[in-house]
Design an enzyme around this catalytic site. Sequence first.
Site, PDB file in Angstrom:
ATOM      1  N   GLU A 159      -2.755  -0.241   0.444  1.00 31.46           N
ATOM      2  CA  GLU A 159      -3.465  -1.500   0.689  1.00 31.46           C
ATOM      3  C   GLU A 159      -2.409  -2.486   1.177  1.00 31.46           C
ATOM      4  O   GLU A 159      -1.423  -2.742   0.465  1.00 31.46           O
ATOM      5  CB  GLU A 159      -4.098  -2.040  -0.598  1.00 31.46           C
ATOM      6  CG  GLU A 159      -5.400  -1.393  -0.984  1.00 31.46           C
ATOM      7  CD  GLU A 159      -6.012  -2.036  -2.233  1.00 31.46           C
ATOM      8  OE1 GLU A 159      -7.195  -2.396  -2.188  1.00 31.46           O
ATOM      9  OE2 GLU A 159      -5.309  -2.161  -3.248  1.00 31.46           O
ATOM     10  N   SER A 175       0.167  -4.722  -8.493  1.00 33.14           N
ATOM     11  CA  SER A 175      -1.236  -4.299  -8.591  1.00 33.14           C
ATOM     12  C   SER A 175      -2.164  -5.495  -8.730  1.00 33.14           C
ATOM     13  O   SER A 175      -3.344  -5.393  -8.426  1.00 33.14           O
ATOM     14  CB  SER A 175      -1.447  -3.427  -9.834  1.00 33.14           C
ATOM     15  OG  SER A 175      -0.540  -2.382  -9.875  1.00 33.14           O
ATOM     16  N   HIS A 220       0.635  -2.115  -1.399  1.00 32.82           N
ATOM     17  CA  HIS A 220       0.165  -1.530  -2.657  1.00 32.82           C
ATOM     18  C   HIS A 220      -0.025  -0.030  -2.481  1.00 32.82           C
ATOM     19  O   HIS A 220      -1.027   0.420  -1.927  1.00 32.82           O
ATOM     20  CB  HIS A 220      -1.142  -2.229  -3.078  1.00 32.82           C
ATOM     21  CG  HIS A 220      -1.624  -1.828  -4.432  1.00 32.82           C
ATOM     22  ND1 HIS A 220      -2.951  -1.724  -4.756  1.00 32.82           N
ATOM     23  CD2 HIS A 220      -0.938  -1.502  -5.563  1.00 32.82           C
ATOM     24  CE1 HIS A 220      -3.063  -1.346  -6.012  1.00 32.82           C
ATOM     25  NE2 HIS A 220      -1.868  -1.209  -6.526  1.00 32.82           N
ATOM     26  N   ASN A 271      -8.544  -2.106  -7.342  1.00 31.90           N
ATOM     27  CA  ASN A 271      -8.807  -2.377  -8.752  1.00 31.90           C
ATOM     28  C   ASN A 271     -10.075  -3.195  -8.961  1.00 31.90           C
ATOM     29  O   ASN A 271     -10.704  -3.109 -10.017  1.00 31.90           O
ATOM     30  CB  ASN A 271      -7.605  -3.067  -9.390  1.00 31.90           C
ATOM     31  CG  ASN A 271      -6.475  -2.072  -9.613  1.00 31.90           C
ATOM     32  OD1 ASN A 271      -6.721  -0.948 -10.041  1.00 31.90           O
ATOM     33  ND2 ASN A 271      -5.250  -2.464  -9.295  1.00 31.90           N
TER      34      ASN A 271
HETATM   35  N1  LIG Z   1       2.381   3.006 -12.046  1.00 31.65           N
HETATM   36  C1  LIG Z   1       1.355   2.923 -11.202  1.00 31.65           C
HETATM   37  O1  LIG Z   1       0.447   3.788 -11.186  1.00 31.65           O
HETATM   38  C2  LIG Z   1       1.285   1.789 -10.223  1.00 31.65           C
HETATM   39  C3  LIG Z   1       0.428   1.893  -9.118  1.00 31.65           C
HETATM   40  C4  LIG Z   1       0.409   0.868  -8.142  1.00 31.65           C
HETATM   41  C5  LIG Z   1       1.215  -0.249  -8.318  1.00 31.65           C
HETATM   42  N2  LIG Z   1       2.018  -0.348  -9.429  1.00 31.65           N
HETATM   43  C6  LIG Z   1       2.881  -1.537  -9.552  1.00 31.65           C
HETATM   44  O2  LIG Z   1       4.198  -1.158  -9.202  1.00 31.65           O
HETATM   45  C7  LIG Z   1       5.147  -1.964  -9.915  1.00 31.65           C
HETATM   46  C8  LIG Z   1       6.109  -1.054 -10.652  1.00 31.65           C
HETATM   47  O3  LIG Z   1       5.386  -0.242 -11.541  1.00 31.65           O
HETATM   48  P1  LIG Z   1       6.017   1.106 -12.149  1.00 31.65           P
HETATM   49  O4  LIG Z   1       4.893   1.812 -12.836  1.00 31.65           O
HETATM   50  O5  LIG Z   1       6.813   1.816 -11.121  1.00 31.65           O
HETATM   51  O6  LIG Z   1       7.023   0.499 -13.253  1.00 31.65           O
HETATM   52  P2  LIG Z   1       8.215   1.243 -14.041  1.00 31.65           P
HETATM   53  O7  LIG Z   1       8.323   0.558 -15.354  1.00 31.65           O
HETATM   54  O8  LIG Z   1       8.029   2.723 -14.007  1.00 31.65           O
HETATM   55  O9  LIG Z   1       9.519   0.922 -13.151  1.00 31.65           O
HETATM   56  C9  LIG Z   1      10.050  -0.363 -13.008  1.00 31.65           C
HETATM   57  C10 LIG Z   1      11.544  -0.264 -12.763  1.00 31.65           C
HETATM   58  O10 LIG Z   1      12.049  -1.562 -12.454  1.00 31.65           O
HETATM   59  C11 LIG Z   1      13.331  -1.700 -13.044  1.00 31.65           C
HETATM   60  N3  LIG Z   1      13.655  -3.120 -13.168  1.00 31.65           N
HETATM   61  C12 LIG Z   1      13.319  -3.991 -14.140  1.00 31.65           C
HETATM   62  N4  LIG Z   1      13.805  -5.217 -13.855  1.00 31.65           N
HETATM   63  C13 LIG Z   1      14.464  -5.123 -12.680  1.00 31.65           C
HETATM   64  C14 LIG Z   1      15.183  -6.042 -11.875  1.00 31.65           C
HETATM   65  N5  LIG Z   1      15.290  -7.325 -12.222  1.00 31.65           N
HETATM   66  N6  LIG Z   1      15.753  -5.599 -10.738  1.00 31.65           N
HETATM   67  C15 LIG Z   1      15.658  -4.289 -10.376  1.00 31.65           C
HETATM   68  N7  LIG Z   1      14.984  -3.372 -11.105  1.00 31.65           N
HETATM   69  C16 LIG Z   1      14.391  -3.787 -12.238  1.00 31.65           C
HETATM   70  C17 LIG Z   1      13.216  -0.966 -14.366  1.00 31.65           C
HETATM   71  O11 LIG Z   1      14.499  -0.593 -14.865  1.00 31.65           O
HETATM   72  C18 LIG Z   1      12.352   0.237 -13.976  1.00 31.65           C
HETATM   73  O12 LIG Z   1      13.149   1.346 -13.596  1.00 31.65           O
HETATM   74  C19 LIG Z   1       4.322  -2.896 -10.800  1.00 31.65           C
HETATM   75  O13 LIG Z   1       4.143  -4.117 -10.146  1.00 31.65           O
HETATM   76  C20 LIG Z   1       2.990  -2.151 -10.934  1.00 31.65           C
HETATM   77  O14 LIG Z   1       1.901  -3.031 -11.166  1.00 31.65           O
HETATM   78  C21 LIG Z   1       2.084   0.646 -10.375  1.00 31.65           C
END
Ligand SMILES: NC(=O)c1ccc[n+]([C@@H]2O[C@H](COP(=O)([O-])OP(=O)(O)OC[C@H]3O[C@@H](n4cnc5c(N)ncnc54)[C@H](O)[C@@H]3O)[C@@H](O)[C@H]2O)c1
Length: 284
Positions: A153, A120, A141, A191
């Site tokens: 994006e 993000s 994104h 954002n």
């Molecule tokens: N949640 C949102 O609304 C949203 C929206 C757009 C972008 N994002 C971005 O997406 C990304 C993920 O966010 P999320 O909310 O899905 O996070 P999350 O915490 O729900 O999921 C992350 C996952 O990654 C796993 N993980 C951790 N270390 C790891 C590794 N070394 N190798 C493989 N897997 C690993 C964790 O076990 C977990 O299951 C972030 O960069 C966030 O900024 C999130």
Amino acid sequence: MSAQHTAVVGAGTMGNGIAHVLALHGYDVALIDVDADRLDAATATIAENLDRQIEKETIAPAAKNAALDRISTATDTAAGVLEAELVVEAVPEEQELKAEVFGTLDRHAPDDALLASNTSSISITWIGAQTERPSQVIGMHFFNPVPVMGLVEVVRGQRTSDATFATVETVAGALDKTAVEVEDYPGFVSNRVLMPMINEAIFCVMEGVAEPEDIDTVMTLGMNHPMGPLTLADFIGLDVCLDILEVMHEDLGDDKYRPCPLLRRKVTAGELGRKTGQGFFSYE
Ligand SMILES: NC(=O)c1ccc[n+]([C@@H]2O[C@H](COP(=O)([O-])OP(=O)(O)OC[C@H]3O[C@@H](n4cnc5c(N)ncnc54)[C@H](O)[C@@H]3O)[C@@H](O)[C@H]2O)c1
């Protein structure tokens, strides 16, 4: 390049949604997470969300098993990406972790594989610089919930090639998403525009301009937004909003992005929004 074989690294909120839409649209997906329980939970969530789509008649019943059959799971990233043509990374928003994961992807994915990040707020140019293939690194994104939201994006880092961009734009289109091309500046477009609005709504609460419900009502009824900014902030997570504002404040160097002290106070108190049951509103 067609990118039939994909891998998604991180099976959390975003990763399971990205794997869902890739598999539903005919891509093979290796879904990878260090935590085997998260992989089980992700597979169950994908099955439930496919059922919901069947109930709403947005997909045919047969599409469910076809999609699930295209998803394999792995806990070892190096092994999971050996055949990938496109990898989408969705691990937590921590710079060191992104560097480590992209190092692994760079060493083990095929030389011509494209490496996309769902970050993000972390610079795609910086992520690309952690690899030996910055021209093949790009931002994809997605928005939460991924199966529902129609936008991606597509973020071009300083060294992202036109060929990489073209392939990823094609994949986004094949997923029925509208791809918007954005340059690699903090907050991208989404954002950069959204977070100052949320931050200003929080300043309005702090300064007693109006009650939270009333601020949201102004934006829903007066501006036709489907959700008020404070309800949306609670949904995104107040900790996530604070992190994004801090990155924009530091990297753009402009005080208009300074996080509202009330936002900081609520995060410090553990009132993070929906996920903790309390944010600007209460959730039973
Ligand atoms: N949640 C949102 O609304 C949203 C929206 C757009 C972008 N994002 C971005 O997406 C990304 C993920 O966010 P999320 O909310 O899905 O996070 P999350 O915490 O729900 O999921 C992350 C996952 O990654 C796993 N993980 C951790 N270390 C790891 C590794 N070394 N190798 C493989 N897997 C690993 C964790 O076990 C977990 O299951 C972030 O960069 C966030 O900024 C999130």
